[in-house]
Design a protein around this motif. Structure first.
Motif, short mmCIF file in Angstrom:
data_model
loop_
_atom_site.label_atom_id
_atom_site.label_comp_id
_atom_site.label_asym_id
_atom_site.label_seq_id
_atom_site.Cartn_x
_atom_site.Cartn_y
_atom_site.Cartn_z
N ASP A 9 0.47 -1.22 -0.06
CA ASP A 9 -0.13 -0.27 -0.23
C ASP A 9 0.78 1.50 0.25
O ASP A 9 1.79 0.79 0.99
CB ASP A 9 -0.80 -0.16 1.03
CG ASP A 9 -1.82 1.12 0.76
OD1 ASP A 9 -2.18 1.28 0.22
OD2 ASP A 9 -2.48 1.73 2.14
N SER A 10 0.63 2.61 -0.43
CA SER A 10 1.55 3.74 -0.56
C SER A 10 1.15 4.72 0.15
O SER A 10 1.29 5.87 -0.10
CB SER A 10 0.98 3.98 -2.30
OG SER A 10 -0.22 4.52 -2.81
N GLY A 11 0.43 4.48 1.54
CA GLY A 11 -0.10 5.26 2.18
C GLY A 11 -0.78 6.11 2.08
O GLY A 11 -2.48 5.11 1.60
N ASP A 12 -1.34 7.43 2.32
CA ASP A 12 -1.92 8.26 2.26
C ASP A 12 -2.84 8.82 1.04
O ASP A 12 -3.61 9.74 0.47
CB ASP A 12 -2.13 9.17 3.23
CG ASP A 12 -1.83 9.23 4.71
OD1 ASP A 12 -1.16 9.48 5.54
OD2 ASP A 12 -2.80 8.26 4.90
N ASP A 13 -2.06 8.11 0.09
CA ASP A 13 -2.31 8.45 -1.62
C ASP A 13 -3.53 8.35 -2.29
O ASP A 13 -4.08 6.95 -1.60
CB ASP A 13 -1.15 8.22 -2.14
CG ASP A 13 -1.56 8.21 -3.90
OD1 ASP A 13 -2.59 9.10 -4.46
OD2 ASP A 13 -0.40 7.95 -4.34
N PRO A 14 -4.79 9.11 -2.21
CA PRO A 14 -6.45 8.99 -2.19
C PRO A 14 -5.79 7.79 -4.12
O PRO A 14 -7.09 7.01 -4.18
CB PRO A 14 -6.57 9.80 -2.64
CG PRO A 14 -5.13 10.68 -3.43
CD PRO A 14 -4.68 10.18 -2.52
N PHE A 15 -4.97 7.64 -4.69
CA PHE A 15 -5.15 6.82 -5.64
C PHE A 15 -3.20 5.71 -5.22
O PHE A 15 -2.61 5.40 -5.84
CB PHE A 15 -4.53 7.47 -6.84
CG PHE A 15 -4.99 8.16 -7.53
CD1 PHE A 15 -6.41 8.85 -8.44
CD2 PHE A 15 -4.97 10.03 -6.95
CE1 PHE A 15 -7.25 9.25 -8.57
CE2 PHE A 15 -6.01 10.87 -7.63
CZ PHE A 15 -6.77 10.36 -7.88
N ARG A 16 -4.51 4.67 -4.20
CA ARG A 16 -3.74 4.04 -3.50
C ARG A 16 -3.32 3.25 -4.58
O ARG A 16 -1.73 1.93 -4.17
CB ARG A 16 -4.02 3.28 -2.14
CG ARG A 16 -3.98 4.45 -1.03
CD ARG A 16 -5.28 3.93 0.03
NE ARG A 16 -5.70 3.24 -0.43
CZ ARG A 16 -6.97 2.99 0.86
NH1 ARG A 16 -6.75 3.37 1.82
NH2 ARG A 16 -8.77 2.26 0.26
N GLY A 17 -3.67 2.71 -5.12
CA GLY A 17 -3.05 1.39 -6.21
C GLY A 17 -3.25 0.59 -5.56
O GLY A 17 -5.26 0.57 -5.61
N GLY A 18 -3.40 -0.95 -5.86
CA GLY A 18 -3.17 -2.43 -5.24
C GLY A 18 -3.67 -3.09 -6.51
O GLY A 18 -2.99 -2.18 -7.92
N SER A 19 -4.81 -4.17 -6.55
CA SER A 19 -4.53 -5.03 -7.35
C SER A 19 -6.15 -5.10 -7.54
O SER A 19 -7.39 -4.99 -6.76
CB SER A 19 -4.52 -6.68 -6.98
OG SER A 19 -2.40 -6.47 -6.84
N VAL A 20 -6.65 -4.93 -8.90
CA VAL A 20 -8.36 -5.17 -9.34
C VAL A 20 -7.75 -6.24 -10.19
O VAL A 20 -7.09 -5.63 -11.14
CB VAL A 20 -9.11 -3.84 -9.55
CG1 VAL A 20 -7.85 -3.17 -9.94
CG2 VAL A 20 -10.36 -4.17 -9.48
N ILE A 21 -8.85 -6.48 -10.80
CA ILE A 21 -8.97 -7.58 -11.78
C ILE A 21 -10.67 -7.12 -11.97
O ILE A 21 -11.90 -7.45 -11.54
CB ILE A 21 -9.70 -9.09 -11.37
CG1 ILE A 21 -8.07 -9.71 -11.43
CG2 ILE A 21 -10.31 -9.74 -12.43
CD1 ILE A 21 -8.14 -11.35 -10.97
N VAL A 22 -10.51 -6.93 -13.82
CA VAL A 22 -11.39 -6.55 -14.21
C VAL A 22 -12.08 -7.21 -15.92
O VAL A 22 -10.70 -7.45 -16.08
CB VAL A 22 -11.29 -4.46 -14.47
CG1 VAL A 22 -12.82 -4.23 -15.62
CG2 VAL A 22 -11.17 -3.81 -13.69
#
Length: 84
Positions: A9-22
């Motif tokens: 996780d990249s902290g307090d960044d609102p665009f934290r990333g992570g993984s998602v499958i679309v």
């Protein structure tokens, strides 16, 4: 089955990333996972791939030679141009 790894996780960044499958039609099938490490998986229906391809009709109503034209200029050019 599709799988993706989750990274830190990249902290307090609102665009934290992570993984998602679309899925092929744009639906979120799994995730997002934003904290820690983990693995997410999802199953897709291969018929959804066919359905999604019908959404992009490159030879149908988007192909409007009366409105759009593609021109390719093959002359060599410099990679950088300085304007003054």
């Amino acid at each position: 089955m599709i799988s993706a790894c989750l990274y830190e996780d990249s902290g307090d960044d609102p665009f934290r990333g992570g993984s998602v499958i679309v899925g092929p039609t744009g639906d979120v099938l799994a995730g997002p996972l934003r904290t820690g490490e983990g693995l997410i998986t999802a199953e897709i229906d291969l018929e959804d791939v066919v359905t999604a391809r019908h959404s992009l009709d490159v030879s149908g109503h988007y192909a409007r030679p009366d409105v759009f034209a593609l021109s390719v200029d093959e002359r060599p050019r410099d990679g950088v141009t300085f304007l003054r």
